[in-house]
Design a protein around this motif. Structure first.
Motif, short mmCIF file in Angstrom:
data_model
loop_
_atom_site.label_atom_id
_atom_site.label_comp_id
_atom_site.label_asym_id
_atom_site.label_seq_id
_atom_site.Cartn_x
_atom_site.Cartn_y
_atom_site.Cartn_z
N GLU A 63 0.97 -1.50 -0.12
CA GLU A 63 0.28 -0.23 0.28
C GLU A 63 0.60 1.40 -0.20
O GLU A 63 0.39 2.42 -0.35
CB GLU A 63 -0.74 -0.07 1.33
CG GLU A 63 0.13 -0.40 2.38
CD GLU A 63 -1.12 0.21 3.81
OE1 GLU A 63 -2.59 0.67 3.62
OE2 GLU A 63 -1.29 -0.17 4.35
N ASN A 64 2.36 1.19 0.84
CA ASN A 64 3.21 2.23 0.00
C ASN A 64 3.50 3.08 -0.58
O ASN A 64 4.30 3.82 -0.68
CB ASN A 64 4.66 2.17 1.84
CG ASN A 64 3.13 2.37 3.14
OD1 ASN A 64 2.05 2.93 3.32
ND2 ASN A 64 3.54 1.90 3.98
N GLU A 66 4.22 4.01 -4.09
CA GLU A 66 2.81 4.17 -5.30
C GLU A 66 3.32 4.68 -6.47
O GLU A 66 2.98 4.66 -7.50
CB GLU A 66 3.06 5.96 -4.61
CG GLU A 66 3.23 6.22 -3.40
CD GLU A 66 3.67 8.41 -2.62
OE1 GLU A 66 3.11 8.85 -3.56
OE2 GLU A 66 3.38 8.50 -2.01
#
Length: 80
Positions: A63-64, A66
């Motif tokens: 999730e982190n 990008e």
């Protein structure tokens, strides 16, 4: 009789039909399996690999990230 061909994995004795073939849902089908020779199989368990990626997705370990391309370049630089 209509023939539909696709590649898939057998997981827990289930054959998953791709989403783009959803029109086949609830239709009777005659199934014939064409399995690769054991010499074509890699030195890893594809089912276990897919399960590990799915488990990682559920835990949001990515999730982190990008930009996945930039992230891959950064972790590869650690090896040099």
């Amino acid at each position: 009789m209509q023939t539909v061909e696709f590649d898939t994995y057998i997981s827990q004795n289930c054959i998953y039909i791709p989403l783009n073939l959803s029109q086949l849902n609830n239709r009777k089908a005659k199934v014939s399996l064409l399995l690769p020779d054991m010499t074509e199989v890699g030195n890893f368990d594809k089912t276990a690999l897919i399960a590990a990626v799915e488990k990682a997705k559920r835990k949001n370990v990515f999730e982190n990230i990008e930009n996945s391309v930039l992230w891959q370049e950064e972790i590869r630089n650690e090896w040099e």
